[in-house]
Scaffold this motif. Structure first.
Motif, PDB file in Angstrom:
ATOM      1  N   LEU A   1       0.870  -1.184   0.000  1.00 42.77           N
ATOM      2  CA  LEU A   1       0.000   0.000   0.000  1.00 42.77           C
ATOM      3  C   LEU A   1       0.902   1.227   0.000  1.00 42.77           C
ATOM      4  CD1 LEU A   1      -2.871   1.257   0.231  1.00 42.77           C
ATOM      5  CD2 LEU A   1      -2.539   1.253   2.717  1.00 42.77           C
ATOM      6  N   GLU A   2       0.700   2.103  -0.987  1.00 45.19           N
ATOM      7  CA  GLU A   2       1.553   3.274  -1.117  1.00 45.19           C
ATOM      8  C   GLU A   2       0.754   4.550  -0.865  1.00 45.19           C
ATOM      9  OE1 GLU A   2       3.193   3.034  -5.005  1.00 45.19           O
ATOM     10  OE2 GLU A   2       4.465   1.299  -4.546  1.00 45.19           O
ATOM     11  N   VAL A   3       1.444   5.573  -0.393  1.00 43.96           N
ATOM     12  CA  VAL A   3       0.799   6.862  -0.148  1.00 43.96           C
ATOM     13  C   VAL A   3       0.202   7.371  -1.458  1.00 43.96           C
ATOM     14  CG1 VAL A   3       1.160   9.255   0.549  1.00 43.96           C
ATOM     15  CG2 VAL A   3       2.355   7.417   1.757  1.00 43.96           C
ATOM     16  N   GLY A   4      -1.080   7.744  -1.412  1.00 45.80           N
ATOM     17  CA  GLY A   4      -1.762   8.223  -2.611  1.00 45.80           C
ATOM     18  C   GLY A   4      -2.398   7.124  -3.432  1.00 45.80           C
ATOM     19  N   GLY A   5      -2.127   5.868  -3.074  1.00 49.76           N
ATOM     20  CA  GLY A   5      -2.661   4.739  -3.832  1.00 49.76           C
ATOM     21  C   GLY A   5      -3.861   4.109  -3.157  1.00 49.76           C
ATOM     22  N   GLY A   6      -4.423   3.086  -3.819  1.00 51.72           N
ATOM     23  CA  GLY A   6      -5.558   2.347  -3.276  1.00 51.72           C
ATOM     24  C   GLY A   6      -5.113   1.018  -2.704  1.00 51.72           C
ATOM     25  N   LEU A   7      -6.067   0.258  -2.195  1.00 52.92           N
ATOM     26  CA  LEU A   7      -5.756  -1.047  -1.606  1.00 52.92           C
ATOM     27  C   LEU A   7      -5.151  -1.966  -2.655  1.00 52.92           C
ATOM     28  CD1 LEU A   7      -8.965  -1.674   0.538  1.00 52.92           C
ATOM     29  CD2 LEU A   7      -6.653  -1.293   1.417  1.00 52.92           C
ATOM     30  N   PRO A   8      -4.138  -2.773  -2.282  1.00 52.25           N
ATOM     31  CA  PRO A   8      -3.528  -3.679  -3.253  1.00 52.25           C
ATOM     32  C   PRO A   8      -4.482  -4.768  -3.711  1.00 52.25           C
ATOM     33  CG  PRO A   8      -2.705  -4.116  -1.033  1.00 52.25           C
ATOM     34  CD  PRO A   8      -3.486  -2.848  -0.965  1.00 52.25           C
ATOM     35  N   ARG A   9      -5.524  -5.040  -2.910  1.00 52.36           N
ATOM     36  CA  ARG A   9      -6.525  -6.033  -3.264  1.00 52.36           C
ATOM     37  C   ARG A   9      -7.727  -5.836  -2.339  1.00 52.36           C
ATOM     38  NH1 ARG A   9      -5.177 -11.948  -1.397  1.00 52.36           N
ATOM     39  NH2 ARG A   9      -7.111 -11.806  -0.236  1.00 52.36           N
ATOM     40  N   LEU A  10      -8.836  -6.423  -2.726  1.00 56.79           N
ATOM     41  CA  LEU A  10     -10.021  -6.402  -1.870  1.00 56.79           C
ATOM     42  C   LEU A  10     -10.876  -7.610  -2.243  1.00 56.79           C
ATOM     43  CD1 LEU A  10     -11.858  -5.285   0.226  1.00 56.79           C
ATOM     44  CD2 LEU A  10     -12.675  -3.561  -1.367  1.00 56.79           C
ATOM     45  N   SER A  11     -10.743  -8.658  -1.446  1.00 53.96           N
ATOM     46  CA  SER A  11     -11.448  -9.910  -1.703  1.00 53.96           C
ATOM     47  C   SER A  11     -12.439 -10.178  -0.586  1.00 53.96           C
ATOM     48  CB  SER A  11     -10.438 -11.061  -1.773  1.00 53.96           C
ATOM     49  OG  SER A  11      -9.938 -11.346  -0.470  1.00 53.96           O
ATOM     50  N   PRO A  12     -13.364 -11.128  -0.774  1.00 49.97           N
ATOM     51  CA  PRO A  12     -14.310 -11.460   0.305  1.00 49.97           C
ATOM     52  C   PRO A  12     -13.621 -11.828   1.611  1.00 49.97           C
ATOM     53  CG  PRO A  12     -15.065 -12.415  -1.751  1.00 49.97           C
ATOM     54  CD  PRO A  12     -13.701 -11.844  -2.027  1.00 49.97           C
ATOM     55  N   HIS A  13     -12.465 -12.490   1.539  1.00 51.05           N
ATOM     56  CA  HIS A  13     -11.791 -12.889   2.770  1.00 51.05           C
ATOM     57  C   HIS A  13     -11.172 -11.691   3.485  1.00 51.05           C
ATOM     58  CE1 HIS A  13     -11.704 -16.936   4.286  1.00 51.05           C
ATOM     59  NE2 HIS A  13     -10.618 -16.658   4.963  1.00 51.05           N
ATOM     60  N   ASP A  14     -10.833 -10.651   2.736  1.00 52.93           N
ATOM     61  CA  ASP A  14     -10.312  -9.433   3.359  1.00 52.93           C
ATOM     62  C   ASP A  14     -11.391  -8.763   4.208  1.00 52.93           C
ATOM     63  OD1 ASP A  14      -7.876  -9.817   2.034  1.00 52.93           O
ATOM     64  OD2 ASP A  14      -8.573  -8.727   0.279  1.00 52.93           O
ATOM     65  N   LEU A  15     -12.655  -8.908   3.800  1.00 55.76           N
ATOM     66  CA  LEU A  15     -13.755  -8.362   4.602  1.00 55.76           C
ATOM     67  C   LEU A  15     -13.805  -9.060   5.954  1.00 55.76           C
ATOM     68  CD1 LEU A  15     -16.647  -8.270   1.936  1.00 55.76           C
ATOM     69  CD2 LEU A  15     -14.952  -6.508   2.433  1.00 55.76           C
ATOM     70  N   ARG A  16     -13.581 -10.387   5.951  1.00 55.55           N
ATOM     71  CA  ARG A  16     -13.631 -11.158   7.200  1.00 55.55           C
ATOM     72  C   ARG A  16     -12.520 -10.730   8.149  1.00 55.55           C
ATOM     73  NH1 ARG A  16     -16.104 -16.025   7.825  1.00 55.55           N
ATOM     74  NH2 ARG A  16     -14.323 -17.265   8.501  1.00 55.55           N
ATOM     75  N   ARG A  17     -11.300 -10.643   7.636  1.00 55.87           N
ATOM     76  CA  ARG A  17     -10.199 -10.304   8.536  1.00 55.87           C
ATOM     77  C   ARG A  17     -10.323  -8.855   9.021  1.00 55.87           C
ATOM     78  NH1 ARG A  17      -4.277  -8.962   8.467  1.00 55.87           N
ATOM     79  NH2 ARG A  17      -3.848  -9.211  10.687  1.00 55.87           N
ATOM     80  N   SER A  18     -10.749  -7.960   8.146  1.00 57.38           N
ATOM     81  CA  SER A  18     -10.901  -6.557   8.558  1.00 57.38           C
ATOM     82  C   SER A  18     -11.975  -6.422   9.627  1.00 57.38           C
ATOM     83  CB  SER A  18     -11.237  -5.687   7.345  1.00 57.38           C
ATOM     84  OG  SER A  18     -10.150  -5.684   6.440  1.00 57.38           O
ATOM     85  N   PHE A  19     -13.057  -7.203   9.501  1.00 60.76           N
ATOM     86  CA  PHE A  19     -14.110  -7.221  10.520  1.00 60.76           C
ATOM     87  C   PHE A  19     -13.510  -7.597  11.877  1.00 60.76           C
ATOM     88  CE2 PHE A  19     -17.044  -9.599  13.144  1.00 60.76           C
ATOM     89  CZ  PHE A  19     -18.254  -8.933  13.047  1.00 60.76           C
ATOM     90  N   VAL A  20     -12.690  -8.643  11.887  1.00 57.03           N
ATOM     91  CA  VAL A  20     -12.104  -9.147  13.135  1.00 57.03           C
ATOM     92  C   VAL A  20     -11.159  -8.115  13.745  1.00 57.03           C
ATOM     93  CG1 VAL A  20     -10.554 -10.879  14.117  1.00 57.03           C
ATOM     94  CG2 VAL A  20     -12.330 -11.560  12.495  1.00 57.03           C
TER      95      VAL A  20
END
Length: 660
Positions: free
Chosen positions: A428-447
């Motif tokens: 993840l770089e300053v000024g950039g977006g997320l390197p990825r966004l998958s359904p499993h990323d939602l689970r870990r971010s929730f936790v």
């Protein structure tokens, strides 16, 4: 050649059935290019071998069949592993064959051949990739098809140090909140329009079909070529652009391929995912009837989970928030036209023999989801022959990483991202977006969000994520405590407030000991009481003022800890486990019990007695050790109550069920 392998070869000579329909009739044979598992009603309906090199295909099919037969023989339910697991095994065997150049896996039993094979596997991939490959070889071993067993010390040599690996990402909190805000605003904006969206799409499907049929009739053809189709769709698009529905719904776009509807579905999917942490297939099993807030203060969503149950569906629930109701209603109602259109074509296909009963039932179940395919092809055959009619949210890790989120990472976001995701640091770089966004990323971010903000703990996570092992729940919460601590340490004002609160609590405790409590017990308490009596005898009304106590606490001369056993410990370096050691060892030399603490102990003793008698009445021998420990704990409190003049009846109940 082993006996199992000889027996397998004899079975395979007949090219036996490997899958069966719901009536028990053979469906797919071992050497068919595709194995049809629709009758099992699992998330994965088939396994294709079309992309497997023909020189390896039959061997891979043979060994996969052999493993399945062994699994069925060992299973009480006479079933093999989930179709999803079979697909993984096929993939691993294909990778092994491609790398090794051979697919007669029984040769791996030979030490010479194994050395050749292992040499080709050096630099194969990440640690998990290598472990998975070793696992399928070991599965062949368990099935009796090879004698080779791969230990960790062997497969660890195959790891490519440059291979990317790591758990799902956790969003920095500001990005997490930004995504939440975007999906909530989207859902709240379009929820009132959900029926209008469906009506507009139904009008589009009808108009497009009429235009296509008119064109075919005018040209006297049964099908248009690519150029003719492009001309027709262009003409239709120009006319549709002028329809009033396009302006009545904010930023709405007509599209038979379902691109605009796809954005709507992804927004709703992310919304429910971020407020439930359900897995991809679990989310895809939900519809607008899945939300329920009638039986509990915390609303829930329900769906089917297949994880860890050999692909069999289990109906279960997740805690959620009210916005999930709006998201599920929006997704379901906005796609109602696509659902009706698809159901009509399914019915036609089944009546005309283009679909089996199991395929028809499976696709009907797909259409019960809120998240169905928004891509409606003109060709009826193409629609009914889709592997699934659910919305496709898979493939690349950035399947949900939409431009609508407009994520621009700040320096703080990058620092927090690297802290939460050390194995992905720098992505993840300053000024950039997320390197990825998958359904499993939602689970870990929730936790991580939940644990970091003290909204739950590992047990909460275990329930919500449907983990069978709490260690997995802890793994999902990796680095959240560190991030919270780091966040707190950077807030100087907050840390100052903490220190003041801690000092104030310590002074309150010492004030209670020196100036409030009439009686003190415990070794240190008795020493303080004696000193206190001597000073009071000299006429001092206040033994030690709060300002004096505060100065002693700040200088470090006085330290105090509230004990789980009641009272306080004044030893800053204590390593005893007082709740245990007070029963089995001599009492602590640094313990102080005040009148207030003694009353707490009295209440605790009453609760322990009630608990002891309830368990004792069961008469279960297995509880003897528990009851013995509880009795000792009850009796260990009594001397303290005597010293503080708290009345009680001595406890000496016998344990009813005792091993002889």
């Amino acid at each position: 050649m082993s006996e199992k392998l000889i027996q397998l070869r004899q079975e395979l000579a007949e090219n036996p059935y490997v899958t069966f329909d719901s009536d028990g009739k053979g469906k797919s044979r071992v050497f068919d290019v595709e194995w049809d598992f629709h009758a099992l009603n699992q998330s994965k309906k088939s396994i294709s071998f079309g992309h497997v090199d023909e020189k390896f295909r039959q061997d891979i099919q043979s060994y996969l069949y052999g493993m399945m037969q062994w699994q069925k023989k060992k299973s009480n339910s006479r079933s093999h592993v989930a179709v999803n697991s079979l697909i993984r095994n096929r993939t691993e065997l294909k990778s092994l064959a491609t790398r090794w150049g051979k697919s007669e896996f029984s040769l791996l039993s030979s030490e010479r051949e194994w050395k050749k094979c292992a040499k080709t596997l050096h630099g194969f991939g990440s640690k998990n990739t290598c472990k998975n490959l070793a696992t399928v070889i070991n599965a062949l071993n368990k099935s009796g098809l090879v004698t080779r067993y791969v230990h960790k010390r062997e497969y660890i040599k195959w790891v490519n140090p440059n291979a990317a690996e790591g758990q799902a990402i956790a969003f920095p909190e500001a990005i997490h909140v930004s995504i939440l805000k975007t999906v909530i605003e989207f859902v709240e904006t379009y929820h009132p329009y959900r029926h209008q969206i469906s009506e507009a799409m139904e009008k589009l499907y009808t108009y497009q079909d009429e235009m296509l049929n008119a064109e075919l009739k005018a040209l006297g053809m049964s099908i248009l070529d690519r150029r003719q189709m492009l001309t027709l769709t262009g003409r239709i698009s120009r006319r549709v652009m002028q329809w009033p529905e396009r302006k009545a719904i904010p930023n709405f776009s007509f599209d038979r391929r379902g691109r605009w509807l796809g954005t709507l579905l992804r927004m709703c999917f992310i919304c429910v995912g971020l407020f439930s942490a359900a897995r991809r297939e679990e989310l895809l099993s939900m519809n607008k009837d899945s939300y329920d807030d009638s039986l509990a203060a915390v609303p829930k969503v329900s769906g089917f989970s297949t994880k860890g149950n050999k692909g069999e569906k289990i109906y279960t629930t997740w805690n959620t928030a009210p916005i999930a109701k709006l998201a599920l209603e929006l997704a379901f109602d906005a796609t109602q036209a696509a659902r009706r259109y698809s159901l009509e074509r399914l019915d036609d296909g089944y009546q005309n023999g283009q679909l089996t009963k199991d395929q028809y039932n499976s696709k009907q179940q797909d259409l019960e989801s809120a998240f169905i395919s928004s891509d409606i092809p003109y060709d009826r055959g193409a629609l009914i022959n889709k592997a699934s009619l659910k919305y496709t949210i898979e493939g690349a890790g950035d399947a949900l990483n939409m431009k609508e989120f407009s994520i621009t990472a700040t320096t703080e976001d990058v620092e927090e991202f690297d802290l939460l995701n050390p194995d992905r640091a720098g992505t993840l770089e300053v000024g950039g977006g997320l390197p990825r966004l998958s359904p499993h990323d939602l689970r870990r971010s929730f936790v991580v969000f939940m644990v970091k903000n003290r909204l739950g703990n590992a047990l909460t996570v275990k329930y919500q994520l449907k983990h069978r092992n709490i260690n997995m729940s802890n793994w999902y919460a990796n680095y959240s405590e560190l991030a919270r601590t780091n966040q707190l340490l950077m807030d100087a004002q907050l840390m100052s407030e903490f220190e003041e609160a801690i000092e104030s609590s310590a002074v309150d405790a010492w004030d209670e000991i020196y100036n409030v409590s009439d009686t003190l017990s415990g070794a240190e308490g008795e020493r303080i009481a004696q000193n206190k009596a001597e000073r009071l005898a000299q006429g001092e009304e206040i033994v030690m003022s709060r300002s004096e106590l505060l100065a002693l606490v700040r200088s470090g001369d006085k330290s105090i800890v509230l004990l789980p056993t009641g009272g306080y410990c004044t030893n800053r370096n204590c390593e005893r486990l007082c709740s245990l050691m007070d029963i089995v060892e001599a009492p602590c030399d640094h313990k102080v019990v005040t009148d207030k603490a003694a009353k707490r102990l009295s209440r605790e003793r009453d609760n322990l007695i009630a608990s002891f008698r309830a368990i004792n009445d069961m008469g279960d021998y297995a509880n003897e050790l528990i009851l013995d420990a509880r009795k000792k704990k009850i009796q260990s409190i009594e001397p303290t109550l005597v010293k503080h003049s708290i009345p009680f009846n001595s406890f000496n109940d016998d344990i009813k069920a005792v091993w002889s």
